[in-house]
Design an enzyme around this catalytic site. Structure first.
Site, PDB file in Angstrom:
ATOM      1  CG  ASP A  16     -22.756 -15.226  -1.558  1.00  0.00           C
ATOM      2  OD1 ASP A  16     -23.097 -15.132  -0.289  1.00  0.00           O
ATOM      3  OD2 ASP A  16     -23.456 -15.720  -2.027  1.00  0.00           O
ATOM      4  CG  ASP A  57     -25.139 -19.549  -1.839  1.00  0.00           C
ATOM      5  OD1 ASP A  57     -25.657 -18.608  -1.470  1.00  0.00           O
ATOM      6  OD2 ASP A  57     -25.268 -19.904  -2.969  1.00  0.00           O
ATOM      7  CG  HIS A  59     -26.879 -23.927  -0.851  1.00  0.00           C
ATOM      8  ND1 HIS A  59     -27.522 -22.878  -0.407  1.00  0.00           N
ATOM      9  CD2 HIS A  59     -26.306 -23.544  -1.905  1.00  0.00           C
ATOM     10  CE1 HIS A  59     -27.850 -22.061  -1.374  1.00  0.00           C
ATOM     11  NE2 HIS A  59     -26.809 -22.153  -2.211  1.00  0.00           N
ATOM     12  CG  HIS A  76     -23.526 -23.405  -5.690  1.00  0.00           C
ATOM     13  ND1 HIS A  76     -24.562 -23.622  -6.403  1.00  0.00           N
ATOM     14  CD2 HIS A  76     -24.052 -22.450  -4.747  1.00  0.00           C
ATOM     15  CE1 HIS A  76     -25.687 -23.008  -6.081  1.00  0.00           C
ATOM     16  NE2 HIS A  76     -25.462 -22.249  -4.970  1.00  0.00           N
ATOM     17  CE  LYS A 101     -25.982 -15.352   0.250  1.00  0.00           C
ATOM     18  NZ  LYS A 101     -26.035 -16.076  -0.969  1.00  0.00           N
ATOM     19  CB  CYS A 140     -25.222 -13.088  -3.988  1.00  0.00           C
ATOM     20  SG  CYS A 140     -26.201 -14.831  -4.323  1.00  0.00           S
TER      21      CYS A 140
HETATM   22 ZN    ZN Z   1     -26.492 -21.081  -3.824  1.00  0.00          ZN
END
Ligand code: ZN
Length: 198
Positions: A16, A57, A59, A76, A101, A140
Protein backbone atom coordinates in the site's frame (compact mmCIF):
# COMPACT_ATOMS: atom_id res chain seq x y z
CA UNK A 1 21.25 -11.38 11.63
CA UNK A 2 24.34 -11.36 9.43
CA UNK A 3 23.73 -14.47 7.32
CA UNK A 4 20.75 -13.16 5.43
CA UNK A 5 20.81 -13.98 1.75
CA UNK A 6 18.05 -13.72 -0.83
CA UNK A 7 17.02 -17.15 -2.08
CA UNK A 8 15.32 -18.61 -5.13
CA UNK A 9 11.86 -18.96 -3.53
CA UNK A 10 11.69 -15.43 -2.09
CA UNK A 11 9.32 -12.66 -3.12
CA UNK A 12 9.10 -9.01 -2.10
CA UNK A 13 5.69 -7.66 -1.02
CA UNK A 14 5.31 -3.87 -0.96
CA UNK A 15 2.17 -2.98 0.98
CA UNK A 16 0.00 0.00 0.00
CA UNK A 17 2.64 2.60 -0.89
CA UNK A 18 -0.06 4.78 -2.44
CA UNK A 19 -0.22 8.59 -2.60
CA UNK A 20 -3.09 8.82 -0.13
CA UNK A 21 -0.99 7.01 2.48
CA UNK A 22 2.23 8.90 1.71
CA UNK A 23 1.13 12.52 1.19
CA UNK A 24 -2.67 12.43 0.89
CA UNK A 25 -5.88 12.05 2.83
CA UNK A 26 -4.58 9.37 5.17
CA UNK A 27 -0.86 10.16 5.18
CA UNK A 28 1.12 7.93 7.53
CA UNK A 29 3.73 9.84 9.59
CA UNK A 30 7.17 9.41 8.00
CA UNK A 31 5.76 7.43 5.07
CA UNK A 32 7.91 9.19 2.47
CA UNK A 33 11.01 7.91 4.26
CA UNK A 34 10.22 4.29 3.38
CA UNK A 35 10.23 4.89 -0.37
CA UNK A 36 14.02 5.18 -0.90
CA UNK A 37 14.56 2.19 1.39
CA UNK A 38 11.98 0.12 -0.46
CA UNK A 39 13.65 1.13 -3.71
CA UNK A 40 16.85 -0.55 -2.52
CA UNK A 41 14.96 -3.80 -1.83
CA UNK A 42 13.14 -3.45 -5.15
CA UNK A 43 16.39 -3.04 -7.02
CA UNK A 44 17.84 -6.12 -5.30
CA UNK A 45 14.83 -8.32 -6.06
CA UNK A 46 14.70 -7.10 -9.65
CA UNK A 47 18.41 -7.82 -10.04
CA UNK A 48 17.87 -11.36 -8.69
CA UNK A 49 14.85 -11.75 -11.02
CA UNK A 50 12.61 -12.56 -8.08
CA UNK A 51 8.90 -11.71 -7.96
CA UNK A 52 7.76 -8.33 -6.68
CA UNK A 53 4.20 -7.81 -5.44
CA UNK A 54 2.62 -4.41 -4.79
CA UNK A 55 -0.69 -4.36 -2.92
CA UNK A 56 -3.07 -1.42 -3.01
CA UNK A 57 -6.39 -0.31 -1.57
CA UNK A 58 -8.69 -0.04 -4.55
CA UNK A 59 -11.97 1.12 -3.13
CA UNK A 60 -15.25 2.28 -4.67
CA UNK A 61 -16.01 5.99 -4.07
CA UNK A 62 -18.45 5.27 -1.22
CA UNK A 63 -16.53 2.45 0.42
CA UNK A 64 -17.82 1.15 3.75
CA UNK A 65 -14.58 2.05 5.55
CA UNK A 66 -15.06 5.78 4.81
CA UNK A 67 -16.52 8.13 7.44
CA UNK A 68 -19.35 9.16 5.09
CA UNK A 69 -20.42 5.49 5.14
CA UNK A 70 -20.00 5.09 8.89
CA UNK A 71 -16.46 3.73 8.73
CA UNK A 72 -13.35 4.84 10.63
CA UNK A 73 -11.30 6.46 7.84
CA UNK A 74 -11.37 9.52 5.61
CA UNK A 75 -11.86 8.63 1.94
CA UNK A 76 -8.69 7.07 0.51
CA UNK A 77 -7.54 4.64 -2.15
CA UNK A 78 -10.47 5.29 -4.48
CA UNK A 79 -9.89 3.18 -7.59
CA UNK A 80 -8.49 5.12 -10.52
CA UNK A 81 -7.87 8.38 -8.61
CA UNK A 82 -4.40 9.99 -8.24
CA UNK A 83 -4.58 9.27 -4.50
CA UNK A 84 -4.80 5.55 -5.18
CA UNK A 85 -1.77 5.56 -7.51
CA UNK A 86 1.51 4.19 -6.22
CA UNK A 87 3.89 6.88 -4.97
CA UNK A 88 5.61 8.21 -8.11
CA UNK A 89 9.10 7.79 -6.63
CA UNK A 90 8.49 4.10 -5.85
CA UNK A 91 10.57 2.23 -8.43
CA UNK A 92 8.39 -0.80 -9.12
CA UNK A 93 10.08 -3.03 -11.69
CA UNK A 94 8.47 -4.16 -14.92
CA UNK A 95 6.37 -7.24 -14.21
CA UNK A 96 5.37 -6.22 -10.69
CA UNK A 97 2.31 -8.21 -9.61
CA UNK A 98 -0.32 -5.65 -8.56
CA UNK A 99 -2.88 -6.90 -6.03
CA UNK A 100 -5.99 -4.72 -5.60
CA UNK A 101 -7.96 -5.25 -2.40
CA UNK A 102 -11.27 -4.19 -0.85
CA UNK A 103 -12.70 -3.43 -4.27
CA UNK A 104 -16.40 -3.65 -3.24
CA UNK A 105 -18.40 -1.45 -0.87
CA UNK A 106 -19.13 -4.15 1.67
CA UNK A 107 -15.67 -5.67 2.05
CA UNK A 108 -12.63 -4.15 3.70
CA UNK A 109 -9.23 -5.80 3.68
CA UNK A 110 -6.21 -4.85 5.74
CA UNK A 111 -4.45 -7.98 4.46
CA UNK A 112 -3.24 -8.34 0.90
CA UNK A 113 -4.45 -11.94 1.04
CA UNK A 114 -8.03 -11.09 1.98
CA UNK A 115 -10.40 -11.49 -0.95
CA UNK A 116 -7.55 -11.61 -3.48
CA UNK A 117 -5.67 -14.26 -5.45
CA UNK A 118 -2.32 -13.35 -3.87
CA UNK A 119 -1.84 -16.74 -2.18
CA UNK A 120 -2.55 -18.75 -5.33
CA UNK A 121 -0.30 -16.51 -7.42
CA UNK A 122 2.58 -16.88 -4.97
CA UNK A 123 2.08 -20.65 -4.80
CA UNK A 124 2.05 -20.88 -8.60
CA UNK A 125 5.46 -19.20 -8.53
CA UNK A 126 6.76 -21.60 -5.87
CA UNK A 127 7.30 -18.83 -3.33
CA UNK A 128 8.10 -19.93 0.24
CA UNK A 129 9.30 -16.73 1.88
CA UNK A 130 8.00 -13.17 1.77
CA UNK A 131 9.91 -9.97 2.47
CA UNK A 132 7.24 -7.50 3.57
CA UNK A 133 7.45 -3.72 3.92
CA UNK A 134 5.29 -0.66 3.34
CA UNK A 135 2.29 1.00 4.98
CA UNK A 136 1.06 0.93 7.56
CA UNK A 137 2.83 -1.17 10.18
CA UNK A 138 -0.20 -1.37 12.48
CA UNK A 139 -2.84 -2.13 9.82
CA UNK A 140 -2.12 -3.55 6.39
CA UNK A 141 1.48 -4.66 7.01
CA UNK A 142 0.43 -6.34 10.27
CA UNK A 143 -2.51 -8.19 8.75
CA UNK A 144 -0.66 -9.17 5.58
CA UNK A 145 2.18 -10.62 7.67
CA UNK A 146 -0.15 -12.49 10.06
CA UNK A 147 -2.08 -13.97 7.13
CA UNK A 148 1.17 -14.96 5.41
CA UNK A 149 2.28 -16.80 8.55
CA UNK A 150 -1.11 -18.55 8.85
CA UNK A 151 -0.78 -19.61 5.23
CA UNK A 152 2.63 -21.13 5.94
CA UNK A 153 4.99 -18.60 4.40
CA UNK A 154 8.20 -17.64 6.10
CA UNK A 155 8.15 -13.89 6.61
CA UNK A 156 10.96 -11.37 6.79
CA UNK A 157 9.74 -8.00 8.08
CA UNK A 158 11.56 -5.04 6.52
CA UNK A 159 11.76 -3.13 9.78
CA UNK A 160 13.49 -0.16 8.13
CA UNK A 161 10.81 0.13 5.44
CA UNK A 162 7.57 0.30 7.43
CA UNK A 163 5.80 3.18 9.21
CA UNK A 164 2.83 3.17 11.57
CA UNK A 165 -0.34 5.23 11.80
CA UNK A 166 -0.02 5.12 15.63
CA UNK A 167 -3.61 6.20 16.19
CA UNK A 168 -2.75 5.27 19.74
CA UNK A 169 0.92 5.85 20.58
CA UNK A 170 2.72 2.51 20.55
CA UNK A 171 0.39 0.79 18.06
CA UNK A 172 3.23 0.37 15.58
CA UNK A 173 5.58 -1.06 18.16
CA UNK A 174 2.89 -3.47 19.38
CA UNK A 175 2.25 -4.55 15.78
CA UNK A 176 5.95 -5.27 15.22
CA UNK A 177 6.01 -7.38 18.38
CA UNK A 178 2.87 -9.25 17.29
CA UNK A 179 4.44 -9.99 13.89
CA UNK A 180 7.62 -11.27 15.53
CA UNK A 181 5.62 -13.42 17.95
CA UNK A 182 3.92 -14.90 14.89
CA UNK A 183 7.33 -15.84 13.51
CA UNK A 184 8.28 -12.90 11.31
CA UNK A 185 11.99 -12.08 11.36
CA UNK A 186 12.80 -8.35 11.38
CA UNK A 187 15.74 -7.14 9.33
CA UNK A 188 17.18 -3.93 7.94
CA UNK A 189 18.66 -3.55 4.46
CA UNK A 190 22.18 -3.54 5.86
CA UNK A 191 21.65 -7.13 7.04
CA UNK A 192 21.31 -8.13 3.40
CA UNK A 193 24.15 -5.92 2.26
CA UNK A 194 26.43 -7.62 4.78
CA UNK A 195 25.40 -11.03 3.44
CA UNK A 196 26.15 -9.80 -0.08
CA UNK A 197 29.65 -8.77 0.89
CA UNK A 198 30.59 -12.18 2.34
ZN1 ZN B 1 -8.75 1.21 2.78
Amino acid sequence: MSSFAIQARDALVVVDVQNDFVTGSLAVPGAAEVVPVLNRYLELFARCRLPVVATRDWHPASHGSFRQSGGPWPPHGVAGTPGAAFAPSLALPRGTIVISKATCNESDAYSGFQGTDLDSRLRALGIARLFVGGLATDYCVLNTVLDARRLGYEVVLLADAVRAVDLKPGDGEAAEKAMCRAGAVPIAFTDLALADAD
